[in-house]
Design a protein around this motif. Structure first.
Motif, PDB file in Angstrom:
ATOM      1  N   LYS A  98       0.625  -1.473  -0.023  1.00  0.00           N
ATOM      2  CA  LYS A  98      -0.499  -0.221   0.043  1.00  0.00           C
ATOM      3  C   LYS A  98       1.170   1.161  -0.595  1.00  0.00           C
ATOM      4  O   LYS A  98       0.599   2.466   0.879  1.00  0.00           O
ATOM      5  CB  LYS A  98      -0.947   0.204   1.117  1.00  0.00           C
ATOM      6  CG  LYS A  98      -1.824  -1.146   1.450  1.00  0.00           C
ATOM      7  CD  LYS A  98      -2.501  -1.401   0.433  1.00  0.00           C
ATOM      8  CE  LYS A  98      -3.965  -2.518   0.582  1.00  0.00           C
ATOM      9  NZ  LYS A  98      -4.451  -3.212  -0.925  1.00  0.00           N
ATOM     10  N   ASN A  99       2.082   1.578  -0.424  1.00  0.00           N
ATOM     11  CA  ASN A  99       2.694   2.215  -1.330  1.00  0.00           C
ATOM     12  C   ASN A  99       2.905   2.450  -2.386  1.00  0.00           C
ATOM     13  O   ASN A  99       3.000   2.857  -3.258  1.00  0.00           O
ATOM     14  CB  ASN A  99       4.063   1.749  -0.287  1.00  0.00           C
ATOM     15  CG  ASN A  99       5.244   2.846  -0.746  1.00  0.00           C
ATOM     16  OD1 ASN A  99       5.142   4.248  -1.037  1.00  0.00           O
ATOM     17  ND2 ASN A  99       6.401   2.437  -0.116  1.00  0.00           N
ATOM     18  N   ASN A 100       1.878   4.242  -2.761  1.00  0.00           N
ATOM     19  CA  ASN A 100       1.151   4.300  -3.341  1.00  0.00           C
ATOM     20  C   ASN A 100       2.580   5.260  -3.954  1.00  0.00           C
ATOM     21  O   ASN A 100       2.672   5.456  -5.148  1.00  0.00           O
ATOM     22  CB  ASN A 100      -0.022   5.381  -2.986  1.00  0.00           C
ATOM     23  CG  ASN A 100      -1.390   4.799  -2.756  1.00  0.00           C
ATOM     24  OD1 ASN A 100      -1.114   3.647  -3.654  1.00  0.00           O
ATOM     25  ND2 ASN A 100      -1.955   5.494  -2.043  1.00  0.00           N
ATOM     26  N   ASN A 101       3.468   5.489  -3.221  1.00  0.00           N
ATOM     27  CA  ASN A 101       4.747   6.638  -4.025  1.00  0.00           C
ATOM     28  C   ASN A 101       5.350   5.473  -4.431  1.00  0.00           C
ATOM     29  O   ASN A 101       6.247   6.056  -5.426  1.00  0.00           O
ATOM     30  CB  ASN A 101       5.168   7.990  -2.784  1.00  0.00           C
ATOM     31  CG  ASN A 101       4.555   8.557  -2.293  1.00  0.00           C
ATOM     32  OD1 ASN A 101       3.949   8.958  -3.204  1.00  0.00           O
ATOM     33  ND2 ASN A 101       4.701   9.022  -1.507  1.00  0.00           N
ATOM     34  N   GLN A 102       5.925   4.802  -4.352  1.00  0.00           N
ATOM     35  CA  GLN A 102       7.227   3.633  -5.007  1.00  0.00           C
ATOM     36  C   GLN A 102       6.467   3.017  -5.919  1.00  0.00           C
ATOM     37  O   GLN A 102       7.046   2.582  -6.814  1.00  0.00           O
ATOM     38  CB  GLN A 102       7.147   2.780  -3.954  1.00  0.00           C
ATOM     39  CG  GLN A 102       8.283   2.823  -2.343  1.00  0.00           C
ATOM     40  CD  GLN A 102       9.693   3.539  -3.360  1.00  0.00           C
ATOM     41  OE1 GLN A 102      10.091   2.459  -4.032  1.00  0.00           O
ATOM     42  NE2 GLN A 102      10.147   5.242  -2.603  1.00  0.00           N
ATOM     43  N   ALA A 103       5.112   2.587  -5.149  1.00  0.00           N
ATOM     44  CA  ALA A 103       4.227   1.873  -6.805  1.00  0.00           C
ATOM     45  C   ALA A 103       4.191   2.904  -7.356  1.00  0.00           C
ATOM     46  O   ALA A 103       4.499   2.701  -8.972  1.00  0.00           O
ATOM     47  CB  ALA A 103       3.119   1.546  -5.965  1.00  0.00           C
ATOM     48  N   ALA A 104       4.048   4.751  -7.900  1.00  0.00           N
ATOM     49  CA  ALA A 104       4.394   5.419  -8.548  1.00  0.00           C
ATOM     50  C   ALA A 104       5.761   5.493  -9.268  1.00  0.00           C
ATOM     51  O   ALA A 104       5.862   5.120 -10.364  1.00  0.00           O
ATOM     52  CB  ALA A 104       3.918   6.763  -7.870  1.00  0.00           C
ATOM     53  N   ALA A 105       7.423   5.369  -8.472  1.00  0.00           N
ATOM     54  CA  ALA A 105       7.962   5.288  -9.358  1.00  0.00           C
ATOM     55  C   ALA A 105       7.946   4.515 -10.040  1.00  0.00           C
ATOM     56  O   ALA A 105       8.934   4.095 -11.085  1.00  0.00           O
ATOM     57  CB  ALA A 105       9.184   5.563  -7.468  1.00  0.00           C
ATOM     58  N   ALA A 106       7.846   3.075  -9.682  1.00  0.00           N
ATOM     59  CA  ALA A 106       7.939   1.964 -10.552  1.00  0.00           C
ATOM     60  C   ALA A 106       6.910   1.966 -11.420  1.00  0.00           C
ATOM     61  O   ALA A 106       7.802   1.011 -12.226  1.00  0.00           O
ATOM     62  CB  ALA A 106       7.665   0.458  -9.692  1.00  0.00           C
ATOM     63  N   ARG A 107       5.783   2.687 -11.929  1.00  0.00           N
ATOM     64  CA  ARG A 107       5.688   2.482 -12.560  1.00  0.00           C
ATOM     65  C   ARG A 107       5.786   3.623 -13.857  1.00  0.00           C
ATOM     66  O   ARG A 107       6.129   3.538 -15.281  1.00  0.00           O
ATOM     67  CB  ARG A 107       4.057   3.531 -12.899  1.00  0.00           C
ATOM     68  CG  ARG A 107       2.955   2.354 -11.530  1.00  0.00           C
ATOM     69  CD  ARG A 107       2.364   0.863 -12.981  1.00  0.00           C
ATOM     70  NE  ARG A 107       0.474   1.704 -13.124  1.00  0.00           N
ATOM     71  CZ  ARG A 107       0.756   1.421 -14.397  1.00  0.00           C
ATOM     72  NH1 ARG A 107       0.738   0.078 -14.640  1.00  0.00           N
ATOM     73  NH2 ARG A 107      -0.127   1.664 -15.216  1.00  0.00           N
ATOM     74  N   ALA A 108       6.313   4.637 -13.253  1.00  0.00           N
ATOM     75  CA  ALA A 108       6.739   5.256 -13.809  1.00  0.00           C
ATOM     76  C   ALA A 108       8.250   4.886 -14.636  1.00  0.00           C
ATOM     77  O   ALA A 108       8.703   5.168 -16.415  1.00  0.00           O
ATOM     78  CB  ALA A 108       7.313   6.728 -12.947  1.00  0.00           C
ATOM     79  N   GLN A 109       9.495   4.019 -14.031  1.00  0.00           N
ATOM     80  CA  GLN A 109      10.078   3.729 -15.008  1.00  0.00           C
ATOM     81  C   GLN A 109       9.792   3.284 -16.218  1.00  0.00           C
ATOM     82  O   GLN A 109      10.386   2.280 -16.718  1.00  0.00           O
ATOM     83  CB  GLN A 109      10.804   3.006 -14.164  1.00  0.00           C
ATOM     84  CG  GLN A 109      11.773   3.165 -13.135  1.00  0.00           C
ATOM     85  CD  GLN A 109      12.757   2.915 -11.834  1.00  0.00           C
ATOM     86  OE1 GLN A 109      11.887   1.780 -11.129  1.00  0.00           O
ATOM     87  NE2 GLN A 109      13.852   3.359 -11.698  1.00  0.00           N
ATOM     88  N   GLU A 110       8.135   1.937 -15.670  1.00  0.00           N
ATOM     89  CA  GLU A 110       7.387   1.181 -16.472  1.00  0.00           C
ATOM     90  C   GLU A 110       7.264   2.002 -17.517  1.00  0.00           C
ATOM     91  O   GLU A 110       8.335   1.503 -18.659  1.00  0.00           O
ATOM     92  CB  GLU A 110       6.287   0.511 -16.299  1.00  0.00           C
ATOM     93  CG  GLU A 110       6.124  -0.251 -16.734  1.00  0.00           C
ATOM     94  CD  GLU A 110       4.409  -0.380 -16.420  1.00  0.00           C
ATOM     95  OE1 GLU A 110       3.123  -1.003 -17.365  1.00  0.00           O
ATOM     96  OE2 GLU A 110       4.627  -0.516 -14.775  1.00  0.00           O
ATOM     97  N   ALA A 111       7.637   2.826 -18.110  1.00  0.00           N
ATOM     98  CA  ALA A 111       6.601   3.852 -18.799  1.00  0.00           C
ATOM     99  C   ALA A 111       8.045   4.030 -19.796  1.00  0.00           C
ATOM    100  O   ALA A 111       7.994   3.679 -20.984  1.00  0.00           O
ATOM    101  CB  ALA A 111       5.790   5.472 -18.438  1.00  0.00           C
ATOM    102  N   VAL A 112       8.871   4.630 -18.666  1.00  0.00           N
ATOM    103  CA  VAL A 112      10.477   4.669 -19.755  1.00  0.00           C
ATOM    104  C   VAL A 112      10.763   3.810 -20.251  1.00  0.00           C
ATOM    105  O   VAL A 112      11.365   4.036 -21.433  1.00  0.00           O
ATOM    106  CB  VAL A 112      10.885   5.660 -18.841  1.00  0.00           C
ATOM    107  CG1 VAL A 112      12.621   5.228 -18.775  1.00  0.00           C
ATOM    108  CG2 VAL A 112      10.815   6.719 -18.080  1.00  0.00           C
ATOM    109  N   THR A 113      11.025   2.477 -20.242  1.00  0.00           N
ATOM    110  CA  THR A 113      10.885   1.450 -20.256  1.00  0.00           C
ATOM    111  C   THR A 113      10.237   0.905 -21.853  1.00  0.00           C
ATOM    112  O   THR A 113      10.945   1.364 -22.581  1.00  0.00           O
ATOM    113  CB  THR A 113      11.166   0.180 -19.081  1.00  0.00           C
ATOM    114  OG1 THR A 113      12.134   0.789 -18.506  1.00  0.00           O
ATOM    115  CG2 THR A 113      11.600  -1.251 -19.922  1.00  0.00           C
ATOM    116  N   LEU A 114       8.861   1.014 -21.712  1.00  0.00           N
ATOM    117  CA  LEU A 114       7.851   0.923 -22.677  1.00  0.00           C
ATOM    118  C   LEU A 114       8.437   1.865 -23.543  1.00  0.00           C
ATOM    119  O   LEU A 114       8.336   1.464 -24.823  1.00  0.00           O
ATOM    120  CB  LEU A 114       6.517   1.066 -22.231  1.00  0.00           C
ATOM    121  CG  LEU A 114       5.791  -0.798 -21.493  1.00  0.00           C
ATOM    122  CD1 LEU A 114       4.904   0.752 -20.876  1.00  0.00           C
ATOM    123  CD2 LEU A 114       5.628  -1.440 -22.277  1.00  0.00           C
TER     124      LEU A 114
END
Length: 113
Positions: free
Chosen positions: A55-71
Motif C-alpha cells: 500500500k505504498n503509493n509513492n513507490q508504486a508510482a516510481a515503479a510505474r514511472a520506470q515502467e513507462a520509460v522502459t516501454l
C-alpha cells in the motif's frame, strides 16, 4: 545483475512475497545492460506489490514511472504515454515523465503540449 538476482532470491524469490525494492533495483540494472524486457517485468511486478501488498503509493508510482520509460525504450509508445500520463496525474513530481511526454509530443509535431 547477478547480485540483484541473488538479492531477489534471498528476499522472496520469484513468488508473490518478493521484496519489491529488490525488483526495482534489478530492473534498473537490467535496463542499464540493455535487458529492457527483463527490466519491464521487474518494474511491473514491483509496482503491483507496492500497490497491493505494501500500500505504498509513492513507490508504486516510481515503479510505474520506470515502467513507462522502459516501454518507451522498447518502442511501445502508446502504452508508455498512457502510463506516464496516469502517473503524473496522481504524482506530478516525476520530471523524467514530463520530459518523456514533451519529447514525444515534439516528435509527433504536437508543439502545444
Amino acid at each position: 545483475v547477478s547480485d540483484y538476482d541473488r538479492a531477489v532470491s534471498l528476499w522472496g524469490g520469484e513468488g508473490g512475497g518478493v521484496n519489491p525494492y529488490a525488483l526495482t533495483y534489478r530492473g534498473r540494472a537490467r535496463s542499464e545492460v540493455g535487458d529492457l524486457d527483463g527490466a519491464l517485468l521487474d518494474f511491473q511486478r514491483a509496482a503491483g506489490i507496492f500497490s497491493s501488498v505494501d500500500k505504498n503509493n509513492n513507490q508504486a508510482a516510481a515503479a510505474r514511472a520506470q515502467e513507462a520509460v522502459t516501454l518507451y525504450g522498447l518502442g511501445r509508445r502508446d502504452e508508455a504515454v498512457r502510463i506516464a500520463r496516469q502517473v503524473i496525474t496522481r504524482t506530478p513530481g516525476f520530471t523524467d515523465l514530463h520530459v518523456m511526454l514533451a519529447a514525444d509530443a515534439w516528435s509527433v509535431g504536437d508543439r502545444d503540449n
